[in-house]
Scaffold this motif. Structure first.
Motif, PDB file in Angstrom:
ATOM      1  N   THR A 171       0.841  -1.209   0.000  1.00  0.00           N
ATOM      2  CA  THR A 171       0.000   0.000   0.000  1.00  0.00           C
ATOM      3  C   THR A 171       0.871   1.252   0.000  1.00  0.00           C
ATOM      4  O   THR A 171       0.627   2.201  -0.759  1.00  0.00           O
ATOM      5  N   ASN A 172       1.903   1.253   0.843  1.00  0.00           N
ATOM      6  CA  ASN A 172       2.820   2.403   0.894  1.00  0.00           C
ATOM      7  C   ASN A 172       3.560   2.572  -0.432  1.00  0.00           C
ATOM      8  O   ASN A 172       3.814   3.707  -0.876  1.00  0.00           O
ATOM      9  N   LEU A 173       3.901   1.453  -1.068  1.00  0.00           N
ATOM     10  CA  LEU A 173       4.558   1.509  -2.378  1.00  0.00           C
ATOM     11  C   LEU A 173       3.631   2.140  -3.412  1.00  0.00           C
ATOM     12  O   LEU A 173       4.065   2.993  -4.202  1.00  0.00           O
ATOM     13  N   LEU A 174       2.364   1.751  -3.394  1.00  0.00           N
ATOM     14  CA  LEU A 174       1.406   2.335  -4.347  1.00  0.00           C
ATOM     15  C   LEU A 174       1.271   3.842  -4.117  1.00  0.00           C
ATOM     16  O   LEU A 174       1.247   4.621  -5.079  1.00  0.00           O
ATOM     17  N   ALA A 175       1.204   4.247  -2.849  1.00  0.00           N
ATOM     18  CA  ALA A 175       1.104   5.680  -2.544  1.00  0.00           C
ATOM     19  C   ALA A 175       2.321   6.435  -3.090  1.00  0.00           C
ATOM     20  O   ALA A 175       2.196   7.515  -3.689  1.00  0.00           O
ATOM     21  N   GLN A 176       3.497   5.847  -2.902  1.00  0.00           N
ATOM     22  CA  GLN A 176       4.744   6.453  -3.386  1.00  0.00           C
ATOM     23  C   GLN A 176       4.734   6.582  -4.915  1.00  0.00           C
ATOM     24  O   GLN A 176       5.099   7.637  -5.465  1.00  0.00           O
TER      25      GLN A 176
END
Length: 361
Positions: A171-176
């Motif tokens: 999820t954090n990767l997608l946000a980034q």
């Protein structure tokens, strides 16, 4: 009264009375909001809500919050009555520390006054859900990935492996990635989580993933607050990170190679039985294209015995991969409690919390 089965994860808690061929009656967020009063009360503006995570990376970290959550689940949602508590079975994550096991059984007998307790590892329970006692589970949870070979109902801990990455890291990767293509985007992580569920997918293979750099069209998505963002290959980057962890900045092998390397330390006579009964579980395992990519990578791996995935029984619910540990727990509860294999109140009073290591293995 049927035993209650609880599978508490970092993101979701699943609970319900043991009904093996059904989804759990209750699936709710583990994250809680606690009201904190600032000052001597009386002023509503001085009350604030604080977010609390009882579970972190699969393990209980805030025992007070966990007690509050279980009290709500057992008495309010499932209808237990004080003084007439039933039996309970917990699904345990891989490598649960002894201290946590002991504290949980203590909480159940001393605070919740349960009449019987049992705990079993998630990997074992997931295999029970598909009618196996031996095999290997690849469990991609919210806060961790667990690879666990199981022989005759016992986890082979020496060959098991845990990675401190999971759905939250994707999820954090997608946000980034979305911020790179939408620099003005202002979005809450919970909304990114929903975007991941909608757009994350796995390419057919690495070549197909690289092709998305050149050809993948962008879609327009409108957020609840009216912001408009574009989403293109970001969803594929999320899926690819499981097979190329370098995308997350990790020097690790991909998930299929990790499975093969972990199991290689198991005795050779069990190797075929384990690899040919591989089960994918956890919410992230239901990502579009993941199962197909996993099997394709497995067919190409260097091992002489290649992993092949278990097909779940047709009579089991569609959400089996997400709820397999709970369903396996419901199956086991139908055995351990009627056959008195569980920890009783008398066992606990006589031996104390350490009894969990003797009776729950």
């Amino acid at each position: 009264m049927e035993a209650v089965v609880v599978d508490a994860g970092s993101k979701l808690l699943k609970a319900g009375f043991a009904s093996p061929d059904q989804d759990p009656a209750l699936i709710m967020p583990t994250k809680m909001k606690r009201v904190v009063e600032d000052g001597d009360g009386g002023d509503a503006s001085m009350i604030e809500e604080v977010t609390v995570d009882p579970m972190v990376r699969g393990f209980i970290r805030d025992w007070d919050a966990m007690e509050d959550l279980l009290r709500h689940v057992l008495y309010t949602d499932l209808g237990w009555e004080v003084g007439d508590e039933g039996q309970i079975l917990f699904a345990e994550p891989l490598f649960t520390p002894k201290a946590i096991r002991e504290q949980l059984v203590q909480l159940m007998f001393e605070t919740f006054n349960v009449s019987g307790f049992y705990a079993s590892e998630q990997a074992v329970l997931s295999l029970y859900a598909v009618g196996r006692i031996s095999g290997c589970t690849v469990d991609i949870g919210h806060g961790k990935i667990d690879i666990a070979p199981v022989c005759e109902g016992a986890v082979q801990h020496i060959a098991s492996k845990r990675f401190q990455i999971g759905g939250i890291d994707l999820t954090n990767l997608l946000a980034q990635e979305l911020r790179k293509s939408n620099p003005l985007m202002n979005i809450d992580i919970s909304e990114v989580e929903k975007l991941k569920e909608q757009y994350a997918r796995c390419a057919e293979d690495q070549a197909a993933f690289e092709e998305t750099q050149r050809t993948w069209p962008k879609e327009t998505h409108t957020l609840p607050d009216g912001q408009t963002i574009t989403i293109g290959r970001e969803g594929y980057i999320v899926g690819e990170a499981l097979f190329q962890p370098s995308i997350l900045g990790l020097e690790e092998y991909g998930i299929v190679e990790q499975l093969v390397r972990s199991i290689s330390s198991v005795s050779s006579e069990n190797l075929r039985q384990l690899l040919e009964n591989t089960m994918l579980c956890g919410g992230t395992a239901s990502m579009s294209g993941f199962e197909e990519r996993f099997q394709k990578e497995a067919n190409l791996c260097s091992s002489s015995i290649r992993p092949s995935l278990i097909k779940p029984p047709e009579y089991m619910p569609e959400n089996l991969s997400k709820n397999s540990a709970w369903m396996g727990g419901a199956i086991l509860a139908k055995v351990v409690f009627p056959q008195n294999q569980h920890v009783t109140k008398g066992d606990y009073d006589e031996t104390g919390p350490a009894i969990v290591h003797k009776k729950c293995f």
